[in-house]
Design a protein around this motif. Structure first.
Motif, PDB file in Angstrom:
ATOM      1  N   ILE A  24      46.363 -51.883  20.414  1.00 47.87           N
ATOM      2  CA  ILE A  24      46.270 -50.729  21.334  1.00 47.87           C
ATOM      3  C   ILE A  24      44.797 -50.329  21.513  1.00 47.87           C
ATOM      4  CG2 ILE A  24      46.829 -48.269  21.606  1.00 47.87           C
ATOM      5  CD1 ILE A  24      49.467 -48.927  20.091  1.00 47.87           C
ATOM      6  N   ALA A  25      44.101 -50.251  20.376  1.00 48.79           N
ATOM      7  CA  ALA A  25      42.694 -49.840  20.448  1.00 48.79           C
ATOM      8  C   ALA A  25      41.886 -50.825  21.288  1.00 48.79           C
ATOM      9  CB  ALA A  25      42.111 -49.737  19.049  1.00 48.79           C
ATOM     10  N   PHE A  26      42.118 -52.100  21.079  1.00 50.08           N
ATOM     11  CA  PHE A  26      41.358 -53.112  21.814  1.00 50.08           C
ATOM     12  C   PHE A  26      41.665 -53.043  23.317  1.00 50.08           C
ATOM     13  CE2 PHE A  26      40.437 -57.405  23.353  1.00 50.08           C
ATOM     14  CZ  PHE A  26      39.154 -57.545  22.886  1.00 50.08           C
ATOM     15  N   GLY A  58      30.406 -61.510  26.931  1.00 47.24           N
ATOM     16  CA  GLY A  58      31.736 -62.085  26.751  1.00 47.24           C
ATOM     17  C   GLY A  58      32.778 -61.459  27.650  1.00 47.24           C
ATOM     18  N   TYR A  59      32.324 -60.681  28.651  1.00 50.38           N
ATOM     19  CA  TYR A  59      33.279 -60.021  29.547  1.00 50.38           C
ATOM     20  C   TYR A  59      34.010 -61.025  30.450  1.00 50.38           C
ATOM     21  CZ  TYR A  59      31.180 -55.415  28.503  1.00 50.38           C
ATOM     22  OH  TYR A  59      30.737 -54.268  27.894  1.00 50.38           O
ATOM     23  N   ASP A  60      33.440 -62.210  30.565  1.00 50.25           N
ATOM     24  CA  ASP A  60      34.065 -63.188  31.458  1.00 50.25           C
ATOM     25  C   ASP A  60      35.190 -63.955  30.758  1.00 50.25           C
ATOM     26  OD1 ASP A  60      32.318 -64.418  29.735  1.00 50.25           O
ATOM     27  OD2 ASP A  60      31.644 -65.933  31.172  1.00 50.25           O
ATOM     28  N   GLN A  61      35.409 -63.684  29.466  1.00 51.99           N
ATOM     29  CA  GLN A  61      36.456 -64.387  28.730  1.00 51.99           C
ATOM     30  C   GLN A  61      37.822 -63.742  29.011  1.00 51.99           C
ATOM     31  OE1 GLN A  61      35.714 -66.974  26.555  1.00 51.99           O
ATOM     32  NE2 GLN A  61      33.597 -66.805  27.216  1.00 51.99           N
ATOM     33  N   ARG A  66      39.594 -62.863  23.895  1.00 49.62           N
ATOM     34  CA  ARG A  66      38.761 -61.780  23.335  1.00 49.62           C
ATOM     35  C   ARG A  66      39.481 -61.077  22.192  1.00 49.62           C
ATOM     36  NH1 ARG A  66      36.556 -58.129  28.128  1.00 49.62           N
ATOM     37  NH2 ARG A  66      35.339 -57.198  26.452  1.00 49.62           N
ATOM     38  N   TYR A  67      40.798 -60.899  22.362  1.00 47.22           N
ATOM     39  CA  TYR A  67      41.550 -60.223  21.310  1.00 47.22           C
ATOM     40  C   TYR A  67      41.626 -61.092  20.053  1.00 47.22           C
ATOM     41  CZ  TYR A  67      45.209 -57.852  18.755  1.00 47.22           C
ATOM     42  OH  TYR A  67      45.911 -57.206  17.761  1.00 47.22           O
ATOM     43  N   LEU A  68      41.808 -62.387  20.261  1.00 44.94           N
ATOM     44  CA  LEU A  68      41.860 -63.288  19.090  1.00 44.94           C
ATOM     45  C   LEU A  68      40.530 -63.271  18.346  1.00 44.94           C
ATOM     46  CD1 LEU A  68      43.909 -66.313  20.488  1.00 44.94           C
ATOM     47  CD2 LEU A  68      44.649 -64.575  18.838  1.00 44.94           C
ATOM     48  N   MET A  69      39.465 -63.218  19.103  1.00 44.09           N
ATOM     49  CA  MET A  69      38.137 -63.138  18.478  1.00 44.09           C
ATOM     50  C   MET A  69      38.011 -61.850  17.656  1.00 44.09           C
ATOM     51  SD  MET A  69      36.139 -65.658  18.994  1.00 44.09           S
ATOM     52  CE  MET A  69      34.559 -64.919  18.606  1.00 44.09           C
ATOM     53  N   PHE A  70      38.571 -60.806  18.229  1.00 45.01           N
ATOM     54  CA  PHE A  70      38.530 -59.504  17.554  1.00 45.01           C
ATOM     55  C   PHE A  70      39.315 -59.560  16.240  1.00 45.01           C
ATOM     56  CE2 PHE A  70      40.542 -55.054  17.522  1.00 45.01           C
ATOM     57  CZ  PHE A  70      39.521 -54.522  16.766  1.00 45.01           C
ATOM     58  N   LEU A  71      40.501 -60.202  16.307  1.00 49.08           N
ATOM     59  CA  LEU A  71      41.310 -60.316  15.087  1.00 49.08           C
ATOM     60  C   LEU A  71      40.566 -61.111  14.015  1.00 49.08           C
ATOM     61  CD1 LEU A  71      44.996 -60.900  16.247  1.00 49.08           C
ATOM     62  CD2 LEU A  71      43.973 -58.857  15.288  1.00 49.08           C
ATOM     63  N   LYS A  72      39.873 -62.143  14.474  1.00 51.14           N
ATOM     64  CA  LYS A  72      39.088 -62.948  13.519  1.00 51.14           C
ATOM     65  C   LYS A  72      38.024 -62.070  12.841  1.00 51.14           C
ATOM     66  CE  LYS A  72      36.026 -66.856  13.275  1.00 51.14           C
ATOM     67  NZ  LYS A  72      34.986 -67.483  14.063  1.00 51.14           N
ATOM     68  N   GLU A  73      37.417 -61.215  13.664  1.00 42.35           N
ATOM     69  CA  GLU A  73      36.395 -60.310  13.115  1.00 42.35           C
ATOM     70  C   GLU A  73      37.007 -59.362  12.081  1.00 42.35           C
ATOM     71  OE1 GLU A  73      33.742 -60.111  17.235  1.00 42.35           O
ATOM     72  OE2 GLU A  73      34.899 -58.375  16.598  1.00 42.35           O
ATOM     73  N   VAL A  74      38.225 -58.886  12.389  1.00 45.84           N
ATOM     74  CA  VAL A  74      38.878 -57.955  11.467  1.00 45.84           C
ATOM     75  C   VAL A  74      39.177 -58.659  10.149  1.00 45.84           C
ATOM     76  CG1 VAL A  74      40.965 -56.559  11.080  1.00 45.84           C
ATOM     77  CG2 VAL A  74      39.867 -56.573  13.323  1.00 45.84           C
TER      78      VAL A  74
END
Lengths: 333, 603
Positions: A24-26, A58-61, A66-74
């Motif tokens: 939701i936040a993302f 990375g806005y063009d992704q 982008r969300y998967l990348m975010f999860l990886k970061e988490v």
């Protein structure tokens, strides 16, 4: 052992919760958060340059990528670098969270202790002078704008228009280079400046939160006072003070502790934006505010994630506290 | 339990009060410290010269890094002088080749990025590297527009992948101290651009050593080095490797008639930088900033909050402080180096350029009517304490091409005449287009909109046809402007250099959005003149053409302009400082605090 198993079980159950919160936040950040592209462009941007900036951000992704990348970061707890300053996000958090914590902690402790004390006093004298006085004070604290209180306290305690006892703004600097002092002198230096800078924000914060705390705690205690066992205890001739502290307060602790623990993540992570802004304290609240307004997504993502994780921990901690307060509570279904 | 509670409370209370009674640690030594503290209203985000675009960032960047040139401290109008350069450049007869020489033996500040931590000598190859960084998209640079299309081979270098090992035809290091820049066509503003923070000499070692955190670890050869940086303040300490330079009052353009009251004479002959330490405090809250300034032992220089101006000053133009404050402070009002204006989106056929000549004529009359309803005097009174400087056209008074003879009627409201324009264009309450006024969602911007709507109502514009369009942040607003979505565009422009070309380019057709021509004005005749003047060296002929272009803007009305804002600043009597906004950068090195003679309330 039962408590440990329960904590682990809760942690596992919280994974979907964390997943939902981050999603939701993302989504909110991507679709409704500020677009940094146009803040990062120079004065005479060309369409090519706009595309370049969007590519670099990375806005063009696609969203899923982008969300998967975010999860990886988490998962790896590596949020990369701030877009604005280039500083590593984890190092920003490591630098600013302790400051926010150090600022908020004294007020947090004092306002909760005072809140319970005043609530006991008001509840004990329900309908009487003390009750009315405490409630008037609480309502005033809740009604006056936080901003006005900050400005008023700053003028009263920090300026030449008032008492001029404390600095208007600032935070502890490292001791000057010329200091060739021992451990105790350095410790004294930090201690001195810590209290100097934290005193007025603490007073402000206490004034504001005391009203809310007192009203809530009083309501809980009054409810407890209406129970049969209180009447029985009094009938047995147990002193009023003992009834209030040993029985009523103890039995009211569950909602009180819940409120206190649940607010901890916000004390640790969210900081206190208004205080940090007005008193120039470089804590996580100020960094988060700047990140939101600047569209610095890596920082915002890190703060949102950390708050969600801490919130889950706070929930688990609350359950554990229940058991400590009332050993009859069982974790088994 | 109750006893314990009371004891805890008492202990906490005691702890809180102790600092008031205790001796300040190390206070005797601390008072000797040589620190000038100031605060602007914003804060720098980055100190990477390639990305540092705001005034606040420029002030810090130009104090840490060297550029070829800078502006004389006191000369008005602004005048360039060499900073790292050994003199002014040699320019070839055709105006295409510039040869710059830099001073020898200049060293970067000591930093761990260098072998043994010792700063090495500055060479012109550093500038070539720095300019390449500005054309490398990976750095998210903001200064590319300054040199885009100007230097031979630089755009091609970027287009072919920004390979740092590749040489650029137009940037040739003749030796370590001589740089030859070849431009595609005469570029008279080149020397000005080399005084901007973007043109800083950056050592490659620092960029490679600090990687993404380079922006927080600036390494330059300027007068100061960064000691620490947080969201709250930047602490700058004297660069121990800084060259031997002394302040020359006369050379800096001192004018005793207008500047004697500041006490600048004391600076003459002092070694630069004058203060060992400078602190830039970032306080966005104006009341906090004022309280901190007024306290005496915190910041020494700052701005009077708009809400308190009348409490502090008895007169605003020029600034005259009330006796209580005059005992404490010196003060002056300082105009921005730029202006505010409101453009029409000329790409919008409802109000701007229109294919139909008749509608185009009527649109012009509509714009003229709106301009005539726009009351600059009232805006100045209500929002700027009547301190702003109103001028017709787009060339502000501090530029040499400013035309003082332009009739004031262009900036004077006249509702009767405005209604006549509407009538001449055949505009009635029924056929007037809906006007969308775009702003960021701040109280101030919305109040300005309400004022604007009030003026239009006075000329018969239906209230419901003047619509507010708000955006969450300036970034969002800017995006909408760049995408030509906003119909009425309130804007501000800070000049980058004191050449009218910098404002005229705001209306040059090819610079249309997403470029800086946010009004999307596109007049072939104006474009032709702009192309002609942009390669001309300063001359009366060029000034005349600049003024002609200014008049074209007034006739075509793509914008309602303009006003230069004026800010009231104060500083303690023991501080010697003469502030200036853009294009000045490196001013901090001149700041001085007199020892012993403190202002009232100072430590």
């Amino acid at each position: 052992m039962e408590t440990f198993q329960y904590a682990v079980r809760k942690l596992i159950y919280s994974i979907p919760l964390l997943f939902g919160v981050t999603l939701i936040a993302f989504t909110l950040m991507v679709y409704f958060g500020p677009d940094l592209t146009y803040s990062l462009l120079g004065k005479n941007a060309s369409p090519e340059q706009i595309a370049e900036v969007q590519r670099e951000l990375g806005y063009d992704q696609p969203f899923v990528q982008r969300y998967l990348m975010f999860l990886k970061e988490v998962v790896t707890f590596d949020f990369g670098n701030s877009i604005s300053t280039g500083e590593e996000v984890t190092s920003i958090l490591a630098r600013t969270v302790p400051i926010s914590f150090a600022v908020a902690l004294p007020a947090f402790i004092i306002s909760n202790i005072l809140g319970v004390g005043l609530a006991l006093l008001a509840a004990y004298h329900r309908g009487g002078f003390w009750d009315k006085s405490v409630m008037i004070f609480a309502v005033v604290g809740m009604s006056v704008s936080y901003l006005m209180i900050v400005i008023a306290f700053q003028i009263i305690f920090c300026t030449t228009y008032g008492l001029n006892w404390f600095p208007v703004q600032g935070w502890i600097d490292p001791p000057p280079d010329y200091i060739d002092a021992g451990f105790f002198e350095i410790a004294y230096y930090y201690w001195y400046y810590y209290w100097l800078y934290v005193a007025v924000p603490t007073l402000t914060s206490i004034f504001v939160s005391l009203g809310y705390n007192t009203r809530f705690f009083r309501a809980v205690i009054v409810e407890e006072l209406n129970r049969d066992y209180v009447r029985t205890a009094k009938a047995y001739g147990i002193g009023n003070g003992k009834v209030m502290i040993k029985h009523v307060l103890k039995n009211s602790l569950i909602p009180i502790v819940t409120r206190i623990i649940i607010s901890l993540p916000f004390v640790i992570i969210a900081g206190n934006l208004v205080l940090e802004k007005f008193f120039g304290i470089p804590g996580v609240g100020l960094v988060t505010y700047d990140a939101i307004t600047n569209g610095d997504l890596p920082v915002v993502k890190a703060v949102v994630t950390c708050t969600a994780i801490l919130y889950v921990f706070a929930l688990i901690l609350t359950d554990i506290a229940y058991k400590i307060i009332d050993p009859r509570i069982s974790y088994s279904k | 339990m109750a006893k314990k509670l009371i004891t805890s409370l008492a202990a906490v209370g005691l702890l809180l009060t102790i600092p008031c009674g205790c001796k300040k640690p190390f206070s005797d030594r601390e008072q000797d410290n040589n620190v000038f503290r100031f605060s602007g209203s914003g804060s720098p985000v980055t100190m990477d010269p390639a990305a540092a675009s705001s005034t606040y960032e420029n002030l810090v960047v130009t104090s840490i890094y060297d550029q070829f040139y800078e502006y004389k401290y006191l000369a008005r109008p602004f005048e360039l002088k060499p900073k790292l350069a050994a003199g002014m450049p040699d320019v070839s007869d055709d105006g295409l080749v510039y040869t710059f020489r830099i001073k020898k033996g200049i060293r970067y500040a000591d930093d761990p990025c260098f072998p043994d931590g010792e700063g090495r000598e500055v060479v012109v190859q550093d500038f070539i590297f720095s300019l390449k960084r500005i054309f490398d998209p990976k750095n998210l640079p903001q200064g590319e527009w300054v040199w885009r299309g100007k230097i031979k081979g630089l755009d091609e270098w970027k287009a072919t992948g920004s390979d740092y090992s590749q040489e650029i035809e137009g940037l040739k290091a003749v030796d370590d101290y001589t740089l030859q820049i070849t431009v595609n066509e005469p570029f008279p503003q080149l020397v000005y651009t080399l005084a901007m923070g973007y043109s800083s000499f950056v050592p490659r070692e620092a960029v490679e050593h600090y990687g993404k955190e380079f922006s927080l670890n600036p390494v330059g050869s300027g007068p100061y080095a960064l000691k620490s940086f947080t969201t709250r303040k930047a602490v700058l300490a004297k660069n121990e490797n800084y060259r031997e330079e002394y302040f020359d009052l006369e050379y800096e353009g001192y004018d005793p008639e207008t500047q004697a009251w500041v006490g600048l004479e004391v600076l003459d002959g002092k070694r630069i930088p004058i203060m060992d330490n400078v602190e830039a405090h970032f306080m966005k809250e104006s009341m906090t900033r004022w309280n901190s300034l007024n306290k005496g032992n915190e910041i020494h220089f700052g701005k009077i909050p708009t809400a308190l101006t009348h409490m502090v000053a008895s007169q605003l133009k020029p600034l005259k402080l009330k006796p209580d404050y005059a005992k404490k402070f010196k003060g002056m009002s300082l105009p921005d180096f730029g202006f505010v204006y409101m453009s029409f989106n000329m790409a919008d056929p409802r109000i701007g350029h229109n294919q139909d000549p008749e509608r185009d004529r009527r649109n012009r009359l509509l714009r003229m009517a709106i301009r005539k309803a726009f009351d600059w005097d009232q805006r100045n009174q209500r929002f700027y304490n009547d301190m702003g400087i109103i001028f017709p056209g787009i060339i502000p008074p501090r530029l040499d091409a400013h035309d003082p003879d332009l009739p004031e009627s262009y900036v004077k409201a006249d509702y009767t005449q405005a209604r006549e324009y509407l009538e001449a264009g055949g505009w009635t309450a029924e056929n007037l287009p809906i006007l969308e006024y775009g702003v960021t969602a701040t109280v101030l911007d919305i109040q300005m909109f309400e004022q604007f709507r009030g003026w239009l109502e006075k000329i018969g514009y239906p209230r419901e046809k003047v619509v507010l369009k708000t955006y969450a942040s300036f970034g969002d607003y800017n995006r909408a402007v760049k995408q030509k979505e906003v119909m009425l565009i309130p804007m501000g422009w800070n000049l980058d250099y004191p050449d009218s070309e910098n404002v005229l380019q705001l209306f040059y057709g090819p610079n249309q959005s997403p470029g800086s021509n946010t009004s999307n004005y596109d007049n072939p005749e104006f474009n032709k003149l702009f192309k002609q003047t942009k390669t001309m060296q300063p001359s009366p002929e060029r000034t005349e053409l600049y003024q002609k272009m200014n008049r074209m803007i007034l006739e075509d009305v793509p914008t309602i302009s303009g006003m230069t804002r004026n800010n009231p600043y104060v500083w303690y009597h023991n501080v010697v400082y003469y502030h200036s906004d853009s294009p000045h950068g490196s001013l901090l090195k001149y700041a001085y605090m007199r020892p012993g003679s403190t202002g009232e309330g100072m430590n």
